[in-house]
Scaffold this motif. Structure first.
Motif: not given
Length: 128
Positions: A13-17, A63, A124, A127
């Motif tokens: 999950h790139q955005q939430s790392r 990330s 974070p 996701e």
């Protein structure tokens, strides 16, 4: 000999790392990229002896740039900070998930001992 659980799904999950990993024994772990980076199994991070281990700092926003299978026993995680050494075999990943709370706390205590304050003390949100 006890059978080692094997992953059935690995998702970045790139955005939430986070890295989500599900195993064939029903275990499922969501592991932050920072956690995976600071506990990299590479000699560069772990050293060849415990005394040579390097305490990683400044990895709060790291990330995963890519993840590649290595045979049928591991993955190579390539982080966006350029770190790409160390193979995360299934047993190592499973144990990172199983012992996350203890290992993360140990890491935070080591940071506190050197007076390092993480930029983002809260992890974070994961996701779905």
């Amino acid at each position: 000999m006890e059978k080692q659980p094997r992953p059935v799904e690995i998702k970045v999950h790139q955005q939430s790392r986070f890295l989500d990993i599900a195993f064939d024994d029903g275990a499922h772990f969501s592991l932050p990229c920072e956690y995976l980076r600071v506990y990299s199994p590479s000699a560069e991070t772990r050293g060849h002896t415990p005394a040579q281990a390097k305490l990683e700092t400044g990895k709060e926003m790291v990330s995963i740039a890519d993840i590649k299978p290595v045979g049928s026993y591991a993955v190579k995680i390539i982080f966006d900070d350029g770190h790409d050494s160390g193979l995360y075999d299934w047993k190592y990943l499973y144990n990172l998930g199983k012992f996350h709370d203890e290992l993360w706390q140990a890491y935070l205590e080591k940071l506190a001992a050197i007076g390092y304050t993480r930029e983002d003390p809260e992890l974070p949100e994961r996701e779905n």
